[in-house]
Design a protein around this motif. Structure first.
Motif, PDB file in Angstrom:
ATOM      1  N   ILE A 173       0.461  -1.305  -0.021  1.00 11.15           N
ATOM      2  CA  ILE A 173       0.151  -0.501   0.167  1.00 11.15           C
ATOM      3  C   ILE A 173       1.514   1.211  -0.017  1.00 11.15           C
ATOM      4  O   ILE A 173       0.841   2.079  -0.950  1.00 11.15           O
ATOM      5  CB  ILE A 173      -0.494   0.037   1.272  1.00 11.15           C
ATOM      6  CG1 ILE A 173      -1.949  -0.699   1.481  1.00 11.15           C
ATOM      7  CG2 ILE A 173      -1.922   1.311   1.505  1.00 11.15           C
ATOM      8  CD1 ILE A 173      -2.293  -1.444   2.569  1.00 11.15           C
ATOM      9  N   GLU A 174       1.633   0.843   0.849  1.00  4.27           N
ATOM     10  CA  GLU A 174       2.782   2.150   0.673  1.00  4.27           C
ATOM     11  C   GLU A 174       3.805   2.573  -0.259  1.00  4.27           C
ATOM     12  O   GLU A 174       3.775   3.734  -0.590  1.00  4.27           O
ATOM     13  CB  GLU A 174       3.879   2.412   1.777  1.00  4.27           C
ATOM     14  CG  GLU A 174       4.382   3.310   2.556  1.00  4.27           C
ATOM     15  CD  GLU A 174       5.548   3.481   3.012  1.00  4.27           C
ATOM     16  OE1 GLU A 174       6.934   3.880   3.414  1.00  4.27           O
ATOM     17  OE2 GLU A 174       5.319   2.073   4.405  1.00  4.27           O
ATOM     18  N   SER A 175       3.866   1.498  -1.351  1.00  4.15           N
ATOM     19  CA  SER A 175       4.971   1.737  -2.302  1.00  4.15           C
ATOM     20  C   SER A 175       3.991   2.097  -3.454  1.00  4.15           C
ATOM     21  O   SER A 175       4.403   3.188  -4.728  1.00  4.15           O
ATOM     22  CB  SER A 175       5.677   0.450  -2.418  1.00  4.15           C
ATOM     23  OG  SER A 175       6.635  -0.162  -1.925  1.00  4.15           O
ATOM     24  N   SER A 176       2.419   1.561  -3.314  1.00  3.57           N
ATOM     25  CA  SER A 176       1.270   2.476  -4.749  1.00  3.57           C
ATOM     26  C   SER A 176       1.695   4.219  -4.281  1.00  3.57           C
ATOM     27  O   SER A 176       0.669   4.276  -5.492  1.00  3.57           O
ATOM     28  CB  SER A 176       0.428   1.342  -4.898  1.00  3.57           C
ATOM     29  OG  SER A 176      -0.051   1.645  -3.588  1.00  3.57           O
ATOM     30  N   GLY A 177       1.328   4.387  -3.122  1.00  3.08           N
ATOM     31  CA  GLY A 177       0.759   5.422  -2.852  1.00  3.08           C
ATOM     32  C   GLY A 177      -0.604   5.686  -2.243  1.00  3.08           C
ATOM     33  O   GLY A 177      -0.682   7.139  -2.411  1.00  3.08           O
ATOM     34  N   ILE A 178      -1.137   4.452  -1.706  1.00  2.68           N
ATOM     35  CA  ILE A 178      -2.505   4.906  -1.928  1.00  2.68           C
ATOM     36  C   ILE A 178      -2.192   5.421  -0.306  1.00  2.68           C
ATOM     37  O   ILE A 178      -1.235   4.886   0.594  1.00  2.68           O
ATOM     38  CB  ILE A 178      -3.041   3.046  -1.871  1.00  2.68           C
ATOM     39  CG1 ILE A 178      -2.888   2.840  -3.492  1.00  2.68           C
ATOM     40  CG2 ILE A 178      -4.482   3.496  -1.601  1.00  2.68           C
ATOM     41  CD1 ILE A 178      -3.497   1.738  -3.691  1.00  2.68           C
ATOM     42  N   VAL A 179      -3.062   5.984   0.157  1.00  2.00           N
ATOM     43  CA  VAL A 179      -3.838   6.814   1.521  1.00  2.00           C
ATOM     44  C   VAL A 179      -3.838   5.692   2.270  1.00  2.00           C
ATOM     45  O   VAL A 179      -4.324   4.841   2.018  1.00  2.00           O
ATOM     46  CB  VAL A 179      -4.428   7.920   1.272  1.00  2.00           C
ATOM     47  CG1 VAL A 179      -4.618   8.275   2.609  1.00  2.00           C
ATOM     48  CG2 VAL A 179      -3.872   9.600   0.156  1.00  2.00           C
ATOM     49  N   PHE A 180      -3.784   5.357   3.549  1.00  2.00           N
ATOM     50  CA  PHE A 180      -4.028   4.650   4.906  1.00  2.00           C
ATOM     51  C   PHE A 180      -5.397   5.337   5.018  1.00  2.00           C
ATOM     52  O   PHE A 180      -5.910   6.276   6.143  1.00  2.00           O
ATOM     53  CB  PHE A 180      -3.820   4.107   5.484  1.00  2.00           C
ATOM     54  CG  PHE A 180      -2.217   3.434   5.708  1.00  2.00           C
ATOM     55  CD1 PHE A 180      -1.697   1.910   5.832  1.00  2.00           C
ATOM     56  CD2 PHE A 180      -0.935   4.277   5.213  1.00  2.00           C
ATOM     57  CE1 PHE A 180      -1.024   1.711   5.346  1.00  2.00           C
ATOM     58  CE2 PHE A 180      -0.271   2.665   4.527  1.00  2.00           C
ATOM     59  CZ  PHE A 180       0.178   1.839   4.915  1.00  2.00           C
ATOM     60  N   ASP A 181      -6.827   5.348   3.609  1.00  2.00           N
ATOM     61  CA  ASP A 181      -7.832   5.573   4.432  1.00  2.00           C
ATOM     62  C   ASP A 181      -8.473   4.642   5.870  1.00  2.00           C
ATOM     63  O   ASP A 181      -7.708   3.865   6.971  1.00  2.00           O
ATOM     64  CB  ASP A 181      -8.912   5.524   3.890  1.00  2.00           C
ATOM     65  CG  ASP A 181      -9.046   4.074   2.882  1.00  2.00           C
ATOM     66  OD1 ASP A 181      -8.476   3.022   4.086  1.00  2.00           O
ATOM     67  OD2 ASP A 181      -9.454   3.708   1.992  1.00  2.00           O
ATOM     68  N   VAL A 182      -9.905   5.040   6.264  1.00  2.00           N
ATOM     69  CA  VAL A 182     -10.136   4.210   7.511  1.00  2.00           C
ATOM     70  C   VAL A 182     -10.296   3.121   7.604  1.00  2.00           C
ATOM     71  O   VAL A 182     -10.152   2.346   8.757  1.00  2.00           O
ATOM     72  CB  VAL A 182     -11.611   5.590   7.957  1.00  2.00           C
ATOM     73  CG1 VAL A 182     -12.278   4.672   9.153  1.00  2.00           C
ATOM     74  CG2 VAL A 182     -11.613   6.684   8.151  1.00  2.00           C
ATOM     75  N   SER A 183     -11.139   2.714   6.414  1.00  2.00           N
ATOM     76  CA  SER A 183     -11.126   0.624   5.930  1.00  2.00           C
ATOM     77  C   SER A 183      -9.308   0.515   7.172  1.00  2.00           C
ATOM     78  O   SER A 183      -9.595  -0.509   7.148  1.00  2.00           O
ATOM     79  CB  SER A 183     -11.149   0.853   5.233  1.00  2.00           C
ATOM     80  OG  SER A 183     -10.840   1.088   3.744  1.00  2.00           O
ATOM     81  N   ILE A 184      -8.728   0.823   5.693  1.00  2.00           N
ATOM     82  CA  ILE A 184      -7.374  -0.067   5.610  1.00  2.00           C
ATOM     83  C   ILE A 184      -7.029  -0.003   7.801  1.00  2.00           C
ATOM     84  O   ILE A 184      -6.571  -0.577   8.359  1.00  2.00           O
ATOM     85  CB  ILE A 184      -6.313   0.628   5.198  1.00  2.00           C
ATOM     86  CG1 ILE A 184      -6.411   0.979   3.633  1.00  2.00           C
ATOM     87  CG2 ILE A 184      -4.752   0.452   5.366  1.00  2.00           C
ATOM     88  CD1 ILE A 184      -5.805   1.099   2.949  1.00  2.00           C
ATOM     89  N   MET A 185      -7.095   1.130   8.245  1.00  2.00           N
ATOM     90  CA  MET A 185      -6.596   1.471   9.669  1.00  2.00           C
ATOM     91  C   MET A 185      -7.482   0.659  10.237  1.00  2.00           C
ATOM     92  O   MET A 185      -7.050   0.061  11.473  1.00  2.00           O
ATOM     93  CB  MET A 185      -6.230   2.729   9.513  1.00  2.00           C
ATOM     94  CG  MET A 185      -5.227   3.839   9.207  1.00  2.00           C
ATOM     95  SD  MET A 185      -4.084   3.074   9.516  1.00  2.00           S
ATOM     96  CE  MET A 185      -3.266   3.108  11.491  1.00  2.00           C
ATOM     97  N   THR A 186      -8.485   0.114  10.359  1.00  2.00           N
ATOM     98  CA  THR A 186      -9.809   0.076  10.802  1.00  2.00           C
ATOM     99  C   THR A 186      -9.137  -1.849  11.362  1.00  2.00           C
ATOM    100  O   THR A 186      -9.252  -2.957  11.897  1.00  2.00           O
ATOM    101  CB  THR A 186     -11.147  -0.178  10.295  1.00  2.00           C
ATOM    102  OG1 THR A 186     -11.473   1.460  10.286  1.00  2.00           O
ATOM    103  CG2 THR A 186     -12.319  -1.242  11.370  1.00  2.00           C
TER     104      THR A 186
END
Length: 488
Positions: A173-186
């Motif tokens: 996720i981090e390498s692709s530049g995608i933001v860690f949104d609420v669903s991922i952090m949940t």
């Protein structure tokens, strides 16, 4: 005497008939890598049958060396050999297009391999996709892997694989530049709660570091501090996870103005990092450690800037020289010149706090040189704008015991007292106490990390088994060779 018959130059020599040894071909390397992975699957099966997670830990440690030799044909052959379920096999084959290795047997065994084998194979696929910058496929594959790990029954022998799967998912996720949104952090918080309940130390340590990394990168220090106040980092985990946790917690403590705790944690992070790898991680830790030392009022030793793992230390060397001499002009020049670099390395917010330390060092040098000096002269020497600011700065320095003197308000000047012997103060005792505390902490951590042979009091082992066990424990005690991406 009859001379021996000489061989003519046209006759071939014996050495010409010997086969020449050449370097191994690419095909032989791929075949040996395929057999290496098969040996790993056997160790995973033994780990499941004997319920010994140390065999699985050894397999995971060797992934760093194995990942450099992975290729699509090798992975396709492994998938065809060990994945029995048709739908799952077809799904995994879509991530590694091409043809399998030629000349290797890919017939499936009658016995169904344990679930750990399938997780290990999919983990190799995710690592292969990350190394080849195929981030969309890596995200999809790692997400499928983490969901499967979350749904399967808890078993201690799969804990190290689950921790590695969570790390690869966050890395994709981090390498692709995608933001860690609420669903991922949940999702990560939910898995952390589950790992804590099931005493999964490996996954718990990995997930804590993942969440802390996200909060630190997004400068969400309040959330990171709230998380640290509610968790207890597991002690029985590998040095790499311990080193990551000390680094993130040290950065959080530095922002929270607890420089003493930050300095201790950053020192632990640098000490627990792999000695032969993780160059980028050690460079980052060293830069934060230098800044925190300056904030504490200490001057780093010059050997820290000559360390082989600290590349291009010139900006931080200029900062240290400015703080050591109390030259505010040199400090401002260094901050202005290397502003973009400090912003990129996330040290700028700490460096701008050093201005007070530079002024304090300049005041100390002035108080040692002059028994009496006016505020106007102090402002000129420190390049400050207002004499009223100088009065407040001097008063604060006297209150903090940075300088030993008094203020003459009638003549508006600083009167310095006679310099006392430093050994008559409490400073040597504080320095000695700090060193003793550090040595005791290292001793306690070493005692906690000691391992003993299982059931040693019940049965005696022969010499051969003892040598094998000692060799295995020595190998486990070595530092994991991880690259920069793994440690950060």
């Amino acid at each position: 005497m009859v001379p021996k018959e000489q061989k003519s130059a046209s006759e071939p020599m014996e050495v010409d008939n010997e086969p020449s040894t050449s370097a191994p071909t690419e095909k032989s390397i791929e075949v040996s890598t395929f057999e290496w992975i098969k040996e790993h699957t056997k160790q995973i099966e033994r780990s499941y049958s004997s319920k010994d997670s140390r065999l699985l830990t050894k397999v995971i440690r060797e992934i760093h060396t194995l990942r450099k030799k992975l290729s699509a044909p090798i992975l396709r052959s492994i998938i065809l050999s060990f994945i029995h379920e048709n739908n799952r096999r077809d799904t995994l084959l879509t991530y590694v297009p091409g043809s399998p290795l030629a000349g290797v047997e890919t017939t499936q065994s009658v016995k169904q391999p344990p679930v750990g084998t399938e997780i290990y194979i999919q983990l190799l696929i995710v690592i292969f996709l990350l190394d080849h910058s195929l981030f969309p496929a890596a995200i999809q594959c790692s997400k499928d892997l983490t969901l499967r790990v979350a749904e399967m029954p808890t078993r201690r022998t799969t804990y190290p694989l689950a921790a590695r799967a969570y790390f690869c998912y966050s890395r994709a996720i981090e390498s692709s530049g995608i933001v860690f949104d609420v669903s991922i952090m949940t999702f990560f918080y939910t898995r952390l709660q589950s790992a804590t309940i099931h005493h999964d130390n490996s996954s718990e340590a990995s997930l804590i570091n993942i969440i802390l990394r996200v909060h630190v990168q997004n400068e969400q220090y309040d959330r990171a501090e709230a998380l640290l106040s509610k968790i207890t980092f597991p002690e029985r985990t590998n040095n790499n996870e311990n080193s990551r946790f000390c680094y993130y917690k040290g950065r959080i403590m530095a922002v929270q103005l607890d420089y003493s705790a930050s300095h201790r944690l950053l020192q632990d992070a640098l000490r627990k990092a792999p000695q032969n790898g993780a160059i980028g991680f050690k460079q980052t830790v060293s830069k934060f450690l230098i800044v925190v030392q300056l904030l504490l009022g200490d001057i780093p030793e010059r050997s820290q800037f000559r360390a082989p793992h600290l590349r291009a230390p010139r900006p931080y060397l200029h900062l240290t020289q400015a703080v050591r001499t109390g030259d505010l002009h040199a400090f401002n020049d260094a901050v202005t010149t290397y502003h973009q670099r400090f912003e990129k390395e996330s040290t700028y917010t700490l460096i701008i706090r050093l201005r007070h330390n530079v002024i304090k060092t300049g005041l100390q040098r002035i108080s040692l040189s002059y028994s009496k000096i006016s505020f106007k002269d102090i402002a000129d020497k420190l390049q400050l704008d207002s004499q009223w600011d100088v009065e407040l700065i001097v008063a604060k320095a006297i209150r903090d015991k940075a300088i030993d003197g008094s203020i003459d308000l009638q003549n508006r000047c600083l009167c310095s007292k006679e310099d006392l012997n430093v050994y008559s103060t409490e400073e040597p005792g504080h320095a000695f106490h700090t060193r003793i505390t550090f040595c005791l902490d290292v001793h306690n951590q070493a005692v906690k990390a000691m391992r003993y042979p299982p059931k040693a009091y019940k049965q005696l082992e022969n010499s051969e088994a003892a040598r094998e066990r000692e060799a295995q424990e020595l190998e486990e005690g070595l530092d994991d060779a991880m690259d920069d991406d793994d440690i950060l």
